[in-house]
Design a protein around this motif. Sequence first.
Motif, PDB file in Angstrom:
ATOM      1  N   GLY A 101       0.781  -1.229   0.000  1.00 18.32           N
ATOM      2  CA  GLY A 101       0.000   0.000   0.000  1.00 18.32           C
ATOM      3  C   GLY A 101       0.807   1.270   0.000  1.00 18.32           C
ATOM      4  N   LEU A 102       1.814   1.377   0.848  1.00 16.49           N
ATOM      5  CA  LEU A 102       2.579   2.619   0.905  1.00 16.49           C
ATOM      6  C   LEU A 102       3.395   2.847  -0.364  1.00 16.49           C
ATOM      7  CD1 LEU A 102       3.795   3.109   4.570  1.00 16.49           C
ATOM      8  CD2 LEU A 102       2.170   4.448   3.261  1.00 16.49           C
ATOM      9  N   GLY A 103       3.763   1.754  -1.038  1.00 13.67           N
ATOM     10  CA  GLY A 103       4.400   1.908  -2.348  1.00 13.67           C
ATOM     11  C   GLY A 103       3.427   2.523  -3.341  1.00 13.67           C
TER      12      GLY A 103
ATOM     13  N   TYR B 214       4.521  -3.830 -10.318  1.00 13.42           N
ATOM     14  CA  TYR B 214       5.775  -4.388  -9.793  1.00 13.42           C
ATOM     15  C   TYR B 214       5.819  -4.271  -8.271  1.00 13.42           C
ATOM     16  CZ  TYR B 214      10.685  -4.958  -8.662  1.00 13.42           C
ATOM     17  OH  TYR B 214      11.867  -5.378  -8.090  1.00 13.42           O
ATOM     18  N   ASN B 215       5.383  -3.129  -7.754  1.00 11.69           N
ATOM     19  CA  ASN B 215       5.392  -2.932  -6.306  1.00 11.69           C
ATOM     20  C   ASN B 215       4.496  -3.952  -5.603  1.00 11.69           C
ATOM     21  OD1 ASN B 215       5.748  -1.235  -3.745  1.00 11.69           O
ATOM     22  ND2 ASN B 215       3.532  -1.115  -4.051  1.00 11.69           N
ATOM     23  N   TYR B 216       3.337  -4.231  -6.180  1.00  5.47           N
ATOM     24  CA  TYR B 216       2.425  -5.217  -5.590  1.00  5.47           C
ATOM     25  C   TYR B 216       3.057  -6.606  -5.576  1.00  5.47           C
ATOM     26  CZ  TYR B 216      -1.512  -8.401  -5.071  1.00  5.47           C
ATOM     27  OH  TYR B 216      -2.335  -9.409  -4.652  1.00  5.47           O
ATOM     28  N   VAL B 217       3.641  -6.995  -6.713  1.00  2.59           N
ATOM     29  CA  VAL B 217       4.230  -8.341  -6.830  1.00  2.59           C
ATOM     30  C   VAL B 217       5.398  -8.509  -5.863  1.00  2.59           C
ATOM     31  CG1 VAL B 217       5.477  -9.916  -8.370  1.00  2.59           C
ATOM     32  CG2 VAL B 217       3.474  -8.673  -9.212  1.00  2.59           C
ATOM     33  N   ILE B 218       6.307  -7.543  -5.838  1.00  2.00           N
ATOM     34  CA  ILE B 218       7.503  -7.674  -5.002  1.00  2.00           C
ATOM     35  C   ILE B 218       7.134  -7.566  -3.522  1.00  2.00           C
ATOM     36  CG2 ILE B 218       8.213  -5.249  -4.873  1.00  2.00           C
ATOM     37  CD1 ILE B 218      10.534  -8.218  -5.604  1.00  2.00           C
ATOM     38  N   SER B 219       6.144  -6.737  -3.182  1.00  4.89           N
ATOM     39  CA  SER B 219       5.721  -6.603  -1.781  1.00  4.89           C
ATOM     40  C   SER B 219       5.073  -7.897  -1.294  1.00  4.89           C
ATOM     41  CB  SER B 219       4.746  -5.427  -1.631  1.00  4.89           C
ATOM     42  OG  SER B 219       5.369  -4.211  -1.961  1.00  4.89           O
ATOM     43  N   LYS B 220       4.276  -8.511  -2.161  1.00  7.97           N
ATOM     44  CA  LYS B 220       3.626  -9.768  -1.787  1.00  7.97           C
ATOM     45  C   LYS B 220       4.648 -10.887  -1.653  1.00  7.97           C
ATOM     46  CE  LYS B 220      -0.301 -12.697  -3.017  1.00  7.97           C
ATOM     47  NZ  LYS B 220      -1.421 -12.920  -3.972  1.00  7.97           N
TER      48      LYS B 220
END
Length: 423
Positions: free
Chosen positions: A90-92, A186-192
């Motif tokens: 989220g913060l990303g 990308y942010n969602y994938v890497i954060s997950k």
Amino acid sequence: MSLFLLALFAVLAVLGVPLSVALGLATAGTLWWYQLPLSMITQSMATSINSFLLIAVPLFILAGQIMERGGLSERIFDAAEAAVGRMRGGLGHVNIASSFVFGGISGSSVADIASLGPITIRSMTSRGYPLPYSAALTLITATLATLVPPSILVIVAAAAAGQSVGGALAGGLGPGLLLALSLALYNYVISKRKGYGTVTAFDMRRSSRALLRALPSVGAPVIILTGMFSGIVTPTEAAGLAVLYTFLVASLVHREVGLRDFLELAVLSGRLAGSVLLILMVASAATFVFTVDMLPQKASGILTTLGGSPFMVLMLMMVIFLIVGMLMDIVAGALMLIPVLMPAAVAAGVEPLHFLVFMVACLAVGLATPPVGTCLFATAYVAKVPTERLVVAALPFYVINLAVLILIAALPQIVLWPVALLT
């Protein structure tokens, strides 16, 4: 003749002479060496700056300065967090969204880092995001301000190329959205995958309070862009509205900026705008040399022979744009490249606005890359991260940027569809 000018400019730049001065001296030296009238320098400089459109540059810079001093950027971040901050990564996403909105007012990537950078990096690291990743994402999202309207570079480039400023600004919206969505994915994938951040429960009261608190600040880009693209105001008048609106919000609503602050920020903005417009003035004199030497026609012949199709021509130009963006100030780079490469692109079948926006998107990458990326060093300073470590952390984002550039080159409608829709 053109090679003589470029070589002299390169030597002076390597010696540490400011780029605008180096380009002016190189142009004067070339005119003197080839016995051409030196009066063309003053004539070209005076003509290039005599434009109502260019008044928008200092005004948008001033609006960005008021936002930074008046607390508007902090409230925009809070609103973005209320909207998308509770999901994975989220913060990303907040980082990306707030930079996109801030860019819709200031038009400056460096202003984005100066105002939003400390807030986003501090918030992300406190929620479990690694510092290098937080800084790298902040670095790349800041370049959105150079793409999305009202980008200062797009205004200067369009004015120098004799193209519609409103059309060029609208054209930057598509690539800006594409880059923002690519970064969010990308942010969602890497954060997950790596467990960055925390997923929090939705708090209606807290979110509503943040959105209401930020409503005056978020209203600025809505008013500016709606007025500009509806034809009610010109880009220059929209810039004046941006200054008036942000000052009223910062002084009457937030009560963080007074008249004395406004005068101080006006002087600072004038200095910043002066450095940009001085480059435009001396670049116009260099354009005279390029025209006399028929450099655009020579470049057109070479690129047509090597490339052929509009896509291949843009791919060849992309290499040039990226190198120039990495090695020199992007405003100076754009103003030197437009008179040389734009005629070649148009001759190959590329739409002028497609060329301009693609060039700006390529040059914006240079803001985030060594050796002279201003956003790179500003982010490293704000985040207290060594520059080389920040570059390594940003490598995946550079790849995303490259993929987006290829898509922009291959699909002109990414640029032209918003132009047709909004202008």
